[in-house]
Design a protein around this motif. Structure first.
Motif, PDB file in Angstrom:
ATOM      1  N   ALA A 121       0.813  -1.210   0.000  1.00 43.99           N
ATOM      2  CA  ALA A 121       0.000   0.000   0.000  1.00 43.99           C
ATOM      3  C   ALA A 121       0.850   1.265   0.000  1.00 43.99           C
ATOM      4  CB  ALA A 121      -0.939   0.001   1.206  1.00 43.99           C
ATOM      5  N   THR A 122       2.013   1.207   0.631  1.00 41.52           N
ATOM      6  CA  THR A 122       2.875   2.386   0.704  1.00 41.52           C
ATOM      7  C   THR A 122       4.102   2.299  -0.200  1.00 41.52           C
ATOM      8  OG1 THR A 122       4.147   1.475   2.571  1.00 41.52           O
ATOM      9  CG2 THR A 122       2.175   2.783   3.085  1.00 41.52           C
ATOM     10  N   GLN A 123       4.460   1.087  -0.635  1.00 46.29           N
ATOM     11  CA  GLN A 123       5.706   0.924  -1.387  1.00 46.29           C
ATOM     12  C   GLN A 123       5.507   0.792  -2.900  1.00 46.29           C
ATOM     13  OE1 GLN A 123       7.071  -2.466   0.872  1.00 46.29           O
ATOM     14  NE2 GLN A 123       8.528  -1.210   2.036  1.00 46.29           N
ATOM     15  N   MET A 124       4.348   0.318  -3.342  1.00 49.84           N
ATOM     16  CA  MET A 124       4.099   0.224  -4.779  1.00 49.84           C
ATOM     17  C   MET A 124       3.820   1.600  -5.357  1.00 49.84           C
ATOM     18  SD  MET A 124       1.767  -3.241  -5.141  1.00 49.84           S
ATOM     19  CE  MET A 124       1.608  -3.089  -6.925  1.00 49.84           C
ATOM     20  N   GLN A 125       4.216   1.796  -6.612  1.00 51.63           N
ATOM     21  CA  GLN A 125       3.898   3.042  -7.286  1.00 51.63           C
ATOM     22  C   GLN A 125       2.417   3.067  -7.663  1.00 51.63           C
ATOM     23  OE1 GLN A 125       6.663   4.098 -10.412  1.00 51.63           O
ATOM     24  NE2 GLN A 125       8.382   3.177  -9.315  1.00 51.63           N
ATOM     25  N   SER A 126       1.877   4.247  -7.840  1.00 49.66           N
ATOM     26  CA  SER A 126       0.432   4.392  -8.045  1.00 49.66           C
ATOM     27  C   SER A 126      -0.055   3.687  -9.311  1.00 49.66           C
ATOM     28  CB  SER A 126       0.055   5.873  -8.099  1.00 49.66           C
ATOM     29  OG  SER A 126       0.755   6.532  -9.147  1.00 49.66           O
ATOM     30  N   ASP A 127       0.805   3.621 -10.341  1.00 50.64           N
ATOM     31  CA  ASP A 127       0.398   2.994 -11.603  1.00 50.64           C
ATOM     32  C   ASP A 127       0.885   1.547 -11.731  1.00 50.64           C
ATOM     33  OD1 ASP A 127       3.085   3.537 -11.792  1.00 50.64           O
ATOM     34  OD2 ASP A 127       3.003   4.170 -13.901  1.00 50.64           O
ATOM     35  N   GLU A 128       1.420   0.994 -10.666  1.00 50.76           N
ATOM     36  CA  GLU A 128       2.039  -0.332 -10.720  1.00 50.76           C
ATOM     37  C   GLU A 128       0.997  -1.429 -10.492  1.00 50.76           C
ATOM     38  OE1 GLU A 128       5.789  -2.675  -8.561  1.00 50.76           O
ATOM     39  OE2 GLU A 128       5.370  -0.566  -8.133  1.00 50.76           O
ATOM     40  N   ARG A 129       1.001  -2.433 -11.378  1.00 48.19           N
ATOM     41  CA  ARG A 129       0.080  -3.563 -11.233  1.00 48.19           C
ATOM     42  C   ARG A 129       0.819  -4.869 -11.490  1.00 48.19           C
ATOM     43  NH1 ARG A 129      -4.327  -3.737 -15.041  1.00 48.19           N
ATOM     44  NH2 ARG A 129      -2.970  -2.593 -16.464  1.00 48.19           N
ATOM     45  N   TRP A 130       0.554  -5.856 -10.653  1.00 48.49           N
ATOM     46  CA  TRP A 130       1.075  -7.201 -10.831  1.00 48.49           C
ATOM     47  C   TRP A 130      -0.124  -8.096 -11.168  1.00 48.49           C
ATOM     48  CZ3 TRP A 130       6.220  -8.951  -8.826  1.00 48.49           C
ATOM     49  CH2 TRP A 130       7.074  -7.868  -8.582  1.00 48.49           C
ATOM     50  N   ILE A 131      -0.062  -8.748 -12.314  1.00 48.50           N
ATOM     51  CA  ILE A 131      -1.207  -9.494 -12.849  1.00 48.50           C
ATOM     52  C   ILE A 131      -0.823 -10.957 -13.024  1.00 48.50           C
ATOM     53  CG2 ILE A 131      -2.842  -9.661 -14.769  1.00 48.50           C
ATOM     54  CD1 ILE A 131      -1.984  -6.665 -15.384  1.00 48.50           C
ATOM     55  N   ALA A 132      -1.647 -11.855 -12.485  1.00 47.31           N
ATOM     56  CA  ALA A 132      -1.382 -13.298 -12.597  1.00 47.31           C
ATOM     57  C   ALA A 132      -2.546 -13.967 -13.325  1.00 47.31           C
ATOM     58  CB  ALA A 132      -1.193 -13.913 -11.214  1.00 47.31           C
ATOM     59  N   GLU A 133      -2.449 -14.023 -14.654  1.00 43.49           N
ATOM     60  CA  GLU A 133      -3.473 -14.687 -15.462  1.00 43.49           C
ATOM     61  C   GLU A 133      -3.192 -16.172 -15.641  1.00 43.49           C
ATOM     62  OE1 GLU A 133      -3.335 -12.409 -19.035  1.00 43.49           O
ATOM     63  OE2 GLU A 133      -4.565 -10.770 -18.211  1.00 43.49           O
ATOM     64  N   THR A 134      -2.029 -16.619 -15.221  1.00 41.41           N
ATOM     65  CA  THR A 134      -1.637 -18.018 -15.339  1.00 41.41           C
ATOM     66  C   THR A 134      -2.549 -18.901 -14.483  1.00 41.41           C
ATOM     67  OG1 THR A 134       0.653 -17.285 -15.568  1.00 41.41           O
ATOM     68  CG2 THR A 134       0.293 -19.603 -15.056  1.00 41.41           C
ATOM     69  N   PRO A 135      -3.236 -19.881 -15.047  1.00 45.16           N
ATOM     70  CA  PRO A 135      -4.143 -20.718 -14.245  1.00 45.16           C
ATOM     71  C   PRO A 135      -3.462 -21.382 -13.058  1.00 45.16           C
ATOM     72  CG  PRO A 135      -4.546 -21.065 -16.575  1.00 45.16           C
ATOM     73  CD  PRO A 135      -3.329 -20.202 -16.492  1.00 45.16           C
ATOM     74  N   MET A 136      -2.222 -21.864 -13.243  1.00 48.63           N
ATOM     75  CA  MET A 136      -1.538 -22.588 -12.180  1.00 48.63           C
ATOM     76  C   MET A 136      -1.225 -21.698 -10.989  1.00 48.63           C
ATOM     77  SD  MET A 136      -0.615 -25.604 -11.388  1.00 48.63           S
ATOM     78  CE  MET A 136       0.345 -26.348 -10.052  1.00 48.63           C
ATOM     79  N   ALA A 137      -1.203 -20.384 -11.181  1.00 48.82           N
ATOM     80  CA  ALA A 137      -0.897 -19.485 -10.075  1.00 48.82           C
ATOM     81  C   ALA A 137      -1.916 -19.611  -8.948  1.00 48.82           C
ATOM     82  CB  ALA A 137      -0.841 -18.043 -10.566  1.00 48.82           C
ATOM     83  N   MET A 208       2.107 -14.241 -16.440  1.00 46.21           N
ATOM     84  CA  MET A 208       2.558 -13.500 -15.260  1.00 46.21           C
ATOM     85  C   MET A 208       3.089 -12.149 -15.743  1.00 46.21           C
ATOM     86  SD  MET A 208       1.821 -15.734 -12.941  1.00 46.21           S
ATOM     87  CE  MET A 208       2.565 -15.066 -11.450  1.00 46.21           C
ATOM     88  N   LYS A 209       2.462 -11.054 -15.273  1.00 45.94           N
ATOM     89  CA  LYS A 209       2.771  -9.736 -15.823  1.00 45.94           C
ATOM     90  C   LYS A 209       3.043  -8.722 -14.727  1.00 45.94           C
ATOM     91  CE  LYS A 209      -0.535 -10.597 -19.591  1.00 45.94           C
ATOM     92  NZ  LYS A 209      -1.759 -10.095 -20.259  1.00 45.94           N
ATOM     93  N   ILE A 210       3.872  -7.737 -15.071  1.00 48.10           N
ATOM     94  CA  ILE A 210       4.059  -6.543 -14.257  1.00 48.10           C
ATOM     95  C   ILE A 210       3.890  -5.341 -15.188  1.00 48.10           C
ATOM     96  CG2 ILE A 210       5.595  -5.221 -12.764  1.00 48.10           C
ATOM     97  CD1 ILE A 210       7.062  -7.817 -12.125  1.00 48.10           C
ATOM     98  N   VAL A 211       3.064  -4.391 -14.774  1.00 44.92           N
ATOM     99  CA  VAL A 211       2.826  -3.182 -15.554  1.00 44.92           C
ATOM    100  C   VAL A 211       3.211  -1.984 -14.691  1.00 44.92           C
ATOM    101  CG1 VAL A 211       1.119  -1.770 -16.761  1.00 44.92           C
ATOM    102  CG2 VAL A 211       0.943  -4.279 -16.817  1.00 44.92           C
ATOM    103  N   GLY A 212       4.113  -1.136 -15.213  1.00 48.50           N
ATOM    104  CA  GLY A 212       4.553   0.027 -14.468  1.00 48.50           C
ATOM    105  C   GLY A 212       5.514  -0.346 -13.356  1.00 48.50           C
ATOM    106  N   GLY A 213       5.834   0.624 -12.527  1.00 45.30           N
ATOM    107  CA  GLY A 213       6.706   0.359 -11.393  1.00 45.30           C
ATOM    108  C   GLY A 213       8.114   0.021 -11.822  1.00 45.30           C
ATOM    109  N   TRP A 214       8.615  -1.073 -11.285  1.00 45.78           N
ATOM    110  CA  TRP A 214       9.998  -1.481 -11.516  1.00 45.78           C
ATOM    111  C   TRP A 214      10.285  -1.657 -13.000  1.00 45.78           C
ATOM    112  CZ3 TRP A 214      10.708  -7.079 -12.474  1.00 45.78           C
ATOM    113  CH2 TRP A 214      12.027  -7.401 -12.785  1.00 45.78           C
ATOM    114  N   ARG A 215       9.469  -2.454 -13.701  1.00 46.19           N
ATOM    115  CA  ARG A 215       9.667  -2.688 -15.129  1.00 46.19           C
ATOM    116  C   ARG A 215       8.430  -3.384 -15.688  1.00 46.19           C
ATOM    117  NH1 ARG A 215      12.587  -6.658 -18.438  1.00 46.19           N
ATOM    118  NH2 ARG A 215      13.212  -7.872 -16.608  1.00 46.19           N
TER     119      ARG A 215
END
Length: 260
Positions: A121-137, A208-215
């Protein structure tokens, strides 16, 4: 305090899996590294990984926050670092991070940001999203070991080091922590097909995706169970030990205390 490195055969703890075969396998991997002029060392925590990464930015992208102790929950109890050295200098690295999710899943931890951040809540950037569309996740839970931090010096990139480092990841994960799952990420792209054989063709799913933030990037999830890891080790164990190896097994590979 930085990561304290010791020779792999002195530092390794065999808490799980087939002890005799794992002992022989660690000797085998250490010998394979020695033939390349590389000595293997092991320590706890991620400080040394971050140090080597910062010194080699010309050949290595900045690390994920997963390995940053300032924002992540990574510490000496949850991370094992392995370094291969040539003439005392690091030429190959890898790290294993342990997660304990008895009531959660990879999907929940990834999408909440807890996979990487102590306080999303305090460390992620405002536009940062971690997305797990992988069924096995949604199926991966319990004790989970995430393997990564792979880097090798350009001078060593055609010397079968990926095969060696992946074998180390698999055997250390099984021996020390005996996880319910060992997982890794292969970034989506043209190298996926080339890398998969080096990993021994584990199960793989995209999404498995990351949008914004680190990379921003997308990766494929790969995973193994203890049975899969054990089979890989047994299938790749070579020959009968020589007498000097039997002595080294007794002297160089320490049985551990209770699993941590």
């Amino acid at each position: 305090m930085g990561t304290q490195l010791r020779p792999l055969l002195d530092a390794i703890e065999i808490n799980h899996g087939p002890r005799i075969e794992l002992g022989r396998y660690f000797l085998q991997l250490a010998e394979e590294a020695r033939k390349l002029g590389i000595s293997l060392h092991m320590g706890r925590g991620s400080d040394r990984l971050n140090e080597v990464n910062k010194r080699n930015q010309d050949t290595w992208k900045p690390l994920s926050p997963v390995y940053d102790p300032d924002v992540s929950g990574i510490n000496e109890e949850t991370a094992i670092y392995v370094e291969g050295q040539y003439d005392g200098d690091p030429v190959v690295t890898l790290i294993l991070r342990r997660y304990d999710w008895p009531q959660s899943t990879l999907r929940e931890e990834w999408e909440s940001g807890r996979f990487a951040y102590r306080d999303p809540a305090t460390q992620m950037q405002s536009d940062e999203r971690w997305i797990a569309e992988t069924p096995m996740a949604a199926e991966i839970s319990g004790r989970v070991v995430f393997v990564g931090g792979l880097w090798s010096h350009p001078a060593f990139r055609r010397k079968r080091l990926p095969v060696l480092t992946i074998a180390l990841m698999r055997s250390i994960s099984l021996a020390v922590w005996g996880p319910d799952f060992s997982i890794g990420m292969i970034e989506t792209g043209p190298m996926t097909r080339a890398l998969l054989p080096l990993y021994g063709y584990p199960p793989m799913q995209p999404g498995m995706k990351i949008v914004g933030g680190w990379r921003t990037f997308e990766s494929n999830l790969i995973w193994e169970t203890p049975e899969m890891m054990t089979n890989h080790i047994l299938n790749n164990l070579t020959g009968t030990n020589q007498p000097d190896q039997r002595n080294r097994t007794d002297e160089g590979i320490r049985r551990a205390r209770a699993p941590r």
